[in-house]
Design a protein around this motif. Structure first.
Motif, PDB file in Angstrom:
ATOM      1  N   PRO A 189      29.279  -1.436 -24.611  1.00 20.30           N
ATOM      2  CA  PRO A 189      28.772  -1.042 -23.295  1.00 20.30           C
ATOM      3  C   PRO A 189      27.312  -0.597 -23.323  1.00 20.30           C
ATOM      4  O   PRO A 189      26.598  -0.751 -22.333  1.00 20.30           O
ATOM      5  CB  PRO A 189      29.694   0.099 -22.872  1.00 20.30           C
ATOM      6  CG  PRO A 189      30.347   0.570 -24.112  1.00 20.30           C
ATOM      7  CD  PRO A 189      30.368  -0.578 -25.069  1.00 20.30           C
ATOM      8  N   PHE A 190      26.839  -0.065 -24.459  1.00 18.26           N
ATOM      9  CA  PHE A 190      25.455   0.369 -24.557  1.00 18.26           C
ATOM     10  C   PHE A 190      24.493  -0.800 -24.762  1.00 18.26           C
ATOM     11  O   PHE A 190      23.305  -0.689 -24.493  1.00 18.26           O
ATOM     12  CB  PHE A 190      25.282   1.413 -25.654  1.00 18.26           C
ATOM     13  CG  PHE A 190      26.059   2.673 -25.402  1.00 18.26           C
ATOM     14  CD1 PHE A 190      26.072   3.277 -24.152  1.00 18.26           C
ATOM     15  CD2 PHE A 190      26.790   3.259 -26.408  1.00 18.26           C
ATOM     16  CE1 PHE A 190      26.788   4.433 -23.910  1.00 18.26           C
ATOM     17  CE2 PHE A 190      27.509   4.425 -26.186  1.00 18.26           C
ATOM     18  CZ  PHE A 190      27.514   5.010 -24.935  1.00 18.26           C
ATOM     19  N   GLU A 227      25.327  -3.819 -23.294  1.00 21.01           N
ATOM     20  CA  GLU A 227      25.482  -4.512 -22.014  1.00 21.01           C
ATOM     21  C   GLU A 227      24.743  -3.823 -20.874  1.00 21.01           C
ATOM     22  O   GLU A 227      24.227  -4.483 -19.981  1.00 21.01           O
ATOM     23  CB  GLU A 227      26.967  -4.645 -21.655  1.00 21.01           C
ATOM     24  CG  GLU A 227      27.723  -5.616 -22.531  1.00 21.01           C
ATOM     25  CD  GLU A 227      27.209  -7.038 -22.412  1.00 21.01           C
ATOM     26  OE1 GLU A 227      26.906  -7.469 -21.282  1.00 21.01           O
ATOM     27  OE2 GLU A 227      27.095  -7.713 -23.451  1.00 21.01           O
ATOM     28  N   ALA A 228      24.714  -2.497 -20.872  1.00 22.14           N
ATOM     29  CA  ALA A 228      24.136  -1.735 -19.760  1.00 22.14           C
ATOM     30  C   ALA A 228      22.721  -2.180 -19.384  1.00 22.14           C
ATOM     31  O   ALA A 228      22.439  -2.394 -18.203  1.00 22.14           O
ATOM     32  CB  ALA A 228      24.166  -0.240 -20.072  1.00 22.14           C
ATOM     33  N   ARG A 238      22.179  -5.143 -16.851  1.00 22.49           N
ATOM     34  CA  ARG A 238      22.541  -5.027 -15.440  1.00 22.49           C
ATOM     35  C   ARG A 238      21.510  -4.159 -14.724  1.00 22.49           C
ATOM     36  O   ARG A 238      20.625  -3.577 -15.339  1.00 22.49           O
ATOM     37  CB  ARG A 238      23.940  -4.419 -15.323  1.00 22.49           C
ATOM     38  CG  ARG A 238      25.039  -5.288 -15.936  1.00 22.49           C
ATOM     39  CD  ARG A 238      26.434  -4.773 -15.638  1.00 22.49           C
ATOM     40  NE  ARG A 238      26.652  -3.414 -16.069  1.00 22.49           N
ATOM     41  CZ  ARG A 238      27.188  -3.055 -17.234  1.00 22.49           C
ATOM     42  NH1 ARG A 238      27.574  -3.971 -18.101  1.00 22.49           N
ATOM     43  NH2 ARG A 238      27.356  -1.782 -17.542  1.00 22.49           N
ATOM     44  N   ASP A 294      19.912  -0.942 -12.803  1.00 17.42           N
ATOM     45  CA  ASP A 294      19.990   0.477 -13.116  1.00 17.42           C
ATOM     46  C   ASP A 294      21.142   1.138 -12.362  1.00 17.42           C
ATOM     47  O   ASP A 294      21.864   1.954 -12.913  1.00 17.42           O
ATOM     48  CB  ASP A 294      18.680   1.183 -12.771  1.00 17.42           C
ATOM     49  CG  ASP A 294      17.553   0.800 -13.711  1.00 17.42           C
ATOM     50  OD1 ASP A 294      17.797   0.079 -14.703  1.00 17.42           O
ATOM     51  OD2 ASP A 294      16.409   1.223 -13.450  1.00 17.42           O
ATOM     52  N   ASP A 307      23.960  -0.262 -11.176  1.00 15.09           N
ATOM     53  CA  ASP A 307      25.264  -0.695 -11.687  1.00 15.09           C
ATOM     54  C   ASP A 307      25.579  -0.076 -13.047  1.00 15.09           C
ATOM     55  O   ASP A 307      26.738   0.203 -13.351  1.00 15.09           O
ATOM     56  CB  ASP A 307      25.335  -2.221 -11.803  1.00 15.09           C
ATOM     57  CG  ASP A 307      25.419  -2.895 -10.453  1.00 15.09           C
ATOM     58  OD1 ASP A 307      25.729  -2.221  -9.449  1.00 15.09           O
ATOM     59  OD2 ASP A 307      25.177  -4.119 -10.404  1.00 15.09           O
ATOM     60  N   SER A 308      24.567   0.114 -13.865  1.00 12.06           N
ATOM     61  CA  SER A 308      24.772   0.668 -15.213  1.00 12.06           C
ATOM     62  C   SER A 308      24.598   2.180 -15.279  1.00 12.06           C
ATOM     63  O   SER A 308      24.826   2.766 -16.328  1.00 12.06           O
ATOM     64  CB  SER A 308      23.802   0.014 -16.195  1.00 12.06           C
ATOM     65  OG  SER A 308      24.141  -1.326 -16.386  1.00 12.06           O
ATOM     66  N   ILE A 345      21.784   3.716 -15.216  1.00  9.90           N
ATOM     67  CA  ILE A 345      20.578   4.016 -16.002  1.00  9.90           C
ATOM     68  C   ILE A 345      19.607   4.806 -15.137  1.00  9.90           C
ATOM     69  O   ILE A 345      19.338   4.438 -13.996  1.00  9.90           O
ATOM     70  CB  ILE A 345      19.917   2.716 -16.521  1.00  9.90           C
ATOM     71  CG1 ILE A 345      20.835   2.056 -17.560  1.00  9.90           C
ATOM     72  CG2 ILE A 345      18.538   3.002 -17.102  1.00  9.90           C
ATOM     73  CD1 ILE A 345      20.360   0.693 -18.035  1.00  9.90           C
ATOM     74  N   VAL A 372      21.029   7.021 -19.717  1.00 12.96           N
ATOM     75  CA  VAL A 372      22.087   6.589 -18.807  1.00 12.96           C
ATOM     76  C   VAL A 372      23.038   7.752 -18.564  1.00 12.96           C
ATOM     77  O   VAL A 372      23.210   8.614 -19.429  1.00 12.96           O
ATOM     78  CB  VAL A 372      22.835   5.364 -19.412  1.00 12.96           C
ATOM     79  CG1 VAL A 372      23.498   5.702 -20.721  1.00 12.96           C
ATOM     80  CG2 VAL A 372      23.819   4.757 -18.443  1.00 12.96           C
ATOM     81  N   ARG A 380      22.930   9.798 -10.409  1.00 19.19           N
ATOM     82  CA  ARG A 380      21.971   8.833 -10.942  1.00 19.19           C
ATOM     83  C   ARG A 380      20.731   8.757 -10.063  1.00 19.19           C
ATOM     84  O   ARG A 380      19.600   8.786 -10.543  1.00 19.19           O
ATOM     85  CB  ARG A 380      22.607   7.439 -11.063  1.00 19.19           C
ATOM     86  CG  ARG A 380      21.746   6.495 -11.954  1.00 19.19           C
ATOM     87  CD  ARG A 380      21.762   5.048 -11.497  1.00 19.19           C
ATOM     88  NE  ARG A 380      21.037   4.835 -10.278  1.00 19.19           N
ATOM     89  CZ  ARG A 380      19.703   4.727 -10.162  1.00 19.19           C
ATOM     90  NH1 ARG A 380      18.919   4.833 -11.191  1.00 19.19           N
ATOM     91  NH2 ARG A 380      19.146   4.533  -8.999  1.00 19.19           N
TER      92      ARG A 380
END
Length: 191
Positions: A50-51, A53-54, A57, A59, A61-62, A64, A74, A177
């Motif tokens: 996941p780190f 993949e993030a 995508r 910011d 959606d992830s 970040i 994140v 976020r």
């Protein structure tokens, strides 16, 4: 009245329905089951990390809040407290000693900036910072290094997480976020 006290939940055939709020105001967290059941095996490779993949995508959606040159920040998808951030290198490495000197410097600078931003946004009275190294060391995702930056307030370690194994989070991840990312951009300092 329920056998355990308080107002009864809906009754069907003389049984209270489980999972329906009652006087105890239980906090249900079924979304965590996939994470708990998945275990470490699901994150062994770089392809399903996941780190890794993030950053591919958006910011939003992830979750970040800031992208640096060698690392990013994140929100933790399963926060201990509101504003729980993770500092992650882009490179898929499991151990702190695997970072280059440049990565280490940016990693540290982002951790410091995370604390400054969280002080501005949420006014915590303290922090927990830490890296769990390896499965035995308690890392949830041991194959990709990440540092936790957890804001703390007096009384946030009440009976809920200790006895009930539940943490009450007061804001949605999307709201947190947005606030942290906006404050990070306004701060204009750090990596």
């Amino acid at each position: 009245m329920s056998e355990l006290g308080g107002a009864p939940g809906p009754v069907v055939d003389d049984f209270e329905l489980p999972g329906v709020p009652d006087a105890f105001q239980r906090l249900w967290t079924p979304h965590r089951l996939a994470y708990v059941k998945g275990g470490q095996d699901q994150f062994k490779g770089k392809d399903n990390c996941p780190f890794c993949e993030a950053p591919n995508r958006s910011d939003e959606d992830s979750l970040i809040v800031h992208r640096g040159k060698l690392a990013y920040v994140v929100l933790n998808l399963y926060p201990y407290n509101p504003g729980h951030l993770l500092v992650c290198p882009y490179r898929h490495v499991p151990d702190y000693t695997d970072l280059t000197l440049e990565e280490t410097a940016e990693f540290a600078a982002l951790s410091q900036q995370a604390m400054r931003v969280l002080r501005q946004v949420a006014n915590p009275s303290g922090f927990n910072l830490g890296m769990n190294q390896g499965v035995t060391g308690g890392a949830g995702i041991a194959s990709h290094l990440h540092q936790h930056v957890v804001p703390r307030w007096g009384g946030d370690g009440n009976f809920m997480p200790i006895i009930a194994g539940t943490k009450a989070i007061t804001q949605t991840l999307a709201d947190v976020r947005q606030q942290v990312a906006a404050a990070w951009a306004d701060a204009g300092q750090g990596s």
